[in-house]
Design a protein around this motif. Sequence first.
Motif, short mmCIF file in Angstrom:
data_model
loop_
_atom_site.label_atom_id
_atom_site.label_comp_id
_atom_site.label_asym_id
_atom_site.label_seq_id
_atom_site.Cartn_x
_atom_site.Cartn_y
_atom_site.Cartn_z
N GLN A 127 0.84 -1.19 0.00
CA GLN A 127 0.00 0.00 0.00
C GLN A 127 0.88 1.24 0.00
O GLN A 127 1.77 1.39 0.83
CB GLN A 127 -0.90 -0.01 1.22
N VAL A 128 0.61 2.13 -0.92
CA VAL A 128 1.41 3.35 -1.03
C VAL A 128 0.90 4.39 -0.05
O VAL A 128 -0.31 4.64 0.04
CB VAL A 128 1.36 3.90 -2.46
N GLN A 129 1.81 4.98 0.67
CA GLN A 129 1.46 6.06 1.59
C GLN A 129 2.31 7.28 1.25
O GLN A 129 3.49 7.16 0.93
CB GLN A 129 1.68 5.63 3.03
N VAL A 130 1.68 8.43 1.35
CA VAL A 130 2.35 9.69 1.03
C VAL A 130 2.21 10.60 2.24
O VAL A 130 1.10 10.80 2.74
CB VAL A 130 1.72 10.35 -0.22
N LEU A 131 3.31 11.15 2.69
CA LEU A 131 3.30 11.95 3.90
C LEU A 131 4.05 13.25 3.68
O LEU A 131 5.22 13.23 3.28
CB LEU A 131 3.92 11.17 5.05
N GLU A 132 3.38 14.37 3.95
CA GLU A 132 4.01 15.69 3.83
C GLU A 132 4.43 16.21 5.20
O GLU A 132 3.81 15.88 6.20
CB GLU A 132 3.06 16.72 3.20
N SER A 133 5.45 17.04 5.20
CA SER A 133 5.87 17.72 6.42
C SER A 133 6.50 19.04 6.04
O SER A 133 6.84 19.27 4.88
CB SER A 133 6.87 16.86 7.21
N GLY A 134 6.63 19.93 7.03
CA GLY A 134 7.34 21.17 6.81
C GLY A 134 6.48 22.40 6.70
O GLY A 134 7.00 23.52 6.58
N GLY A 135 5.17 22.25 6.73
CA GLY A 135 4.31 23.43 6.66
C GLY A 135 4.38 24.23 7.95
O GLY A 135 5.00 23.81 8.93
N GLY A 136 3.75 25.38 7.94
CA GLY A 136 3.73 26.21 9.14
C GLY A 136 3.37 27.64 8.82
O GLY A 136 2.86 27.95 7.75
N LEU A 137 3.66 28.50 9.80
CA LEU A 137 3.37 29.93 9.69
C LEU A 137 4.67 30.67 9.43
O LEU A 137 5.67 30.46 10.13
CB LEU A 137 2.72 30.42 10.98
N VAL A 138 4.65 31.54 8.45
CA VAL A 138 5.84 32.32 8.11
C VAL A 138 5.40 33.73 7.70
O VAL A 138 4.29 33.92 7.21
CB VAL A 138 6.64 31.64 6.98
N GLN A 139 6.26 34.70 7.93
CA GLN A 139 5.96 36.06 7.53
C GLN A 139 6.22 36.25 6.03
O GLN A 139 7.03 35.53 5.43
CB GLN A 139 6.81 37.05 8.33
N VAL B 256 -3.35 24.85 1.71
CA VAL B 256 -2.92 23.51 2.08
C VAL B 256 -2.14 22.95 0.89
O VAL B 256 -2.62 22.97 -0.24
CB VAL B 256 -4.11 22.59 2.41
N TYR B 257 -0.95 22.47 1.17
CA TYR B 257 -0.09 21.94 0.12
C TYR B 257 -0.12 20.42 0.17
O TYR B 257 0.09 19.82 1.24
CB TYR B 257 1.33 22.46 0.30
N TYR B 258 -0.37 19.82 -0.98
CA TYR B 258 -0.49 18.37 -1.08
C TYR B 258 0.63 17.80 -1.94
O TYR B 258 0.97 18.36 -2.98
CB TYR B 258 -1.82 17.98 -1.72
N CYS B 259 1.12 16.66 -1.52
CA CYS B 259 2.07 15.90 -2.32
C CYS B 259 1.31 14.76 -3.00
O CYS B 259 0.39 14.17 -2.41
CB CYS B 259 3.18 15.33 -1.45
N ALA B 260 1.69 14.47 -4.24
CA ALA B 260 1.02 13.42 -4.98
C ALA B 260 2.03 12.60 -5.77
O ALA B 260 3.09 13.11 -6.17
CB ALA B 260 -0.01 14.03 -5.93
N VAL B 261 1.69 11.36 -6.01
CA VAL B 261 2.55 10.44 -6.75
C VAL B 261 1.79 9.94 -7.97
O VAL B 261 0.62 9.53 -7.88
CB VAL B 261 2.97 9.24 -5.88
N ARG B 262 2.46 10.00 -9.10
CA ARG B 262 1.86 9.56 -10.35
C ARG B 262 2.67 8.39 -10.90
O ARG B 262 3.88 8.51 -11.13
CB ARG B 262 1.87 10.70 -11.36
N ARG B 263 2.02 7.28 -11.15
CA ARG B 263 2.71 6.15 -11.75
C ARG B 263 2.96 6.45 -13.23
O ARG B 263 2.08 6.88 -13.94
CB ARG B 263 1.87 4.87 -11.63
N GLY B 264 4.18 6.23 -13.64
CA GLY B 264 4.50 6.44 -15.04
C GLY B 264 5.57 7.49 -15.24
O GLY B 264 6.04 8.12 -14.28
#
Length: 125
Positions: free
Chosen positions: A1-13, A94-102
């Motif tokens: 099963q493929v899992q995708v996990l994002e990190s690093g977001g937050g509040l910035v000026q 909201v920033y999303y990461c995605a994986v595309r086969r191919g």
Amino acid sequence: QVQVLESGGGLVQAGGSLRLTCTASGLTFSSVYAMGWFRQAPGKEREFVAGIAENGGYAYNYDFAAGRFTISRNNSKNTVDLQMNSLSPEDTAVYYCAVRRGVGVRDGAWEYDYWGQGTQVTVSS
């Protein structure tokens, strides 16, 4: 099963920088895939930010990302980073990461097979 996990977001000026990281697990050793970043602001559709193919070929949304954002990937770790500089309140989403086969990068959300849950980026003025 493929899992995708994002990190690093937050509040910035405004004018600041953030680095987002995406890790994909469960991909088979022989699979070929591209990775991309999308974002969605409240009340707006999800839009392509940047993408990178397994061979390093890349694409950016040239309306807002080119020149400020840099995408990179580490194939041995199945990770992709998005370095975002000179951020403005318009980048809040909201920033999303995605994986595309191919092979090859695509800018349509429907062309990606696996998605992360997203990470919030908020840029204050």
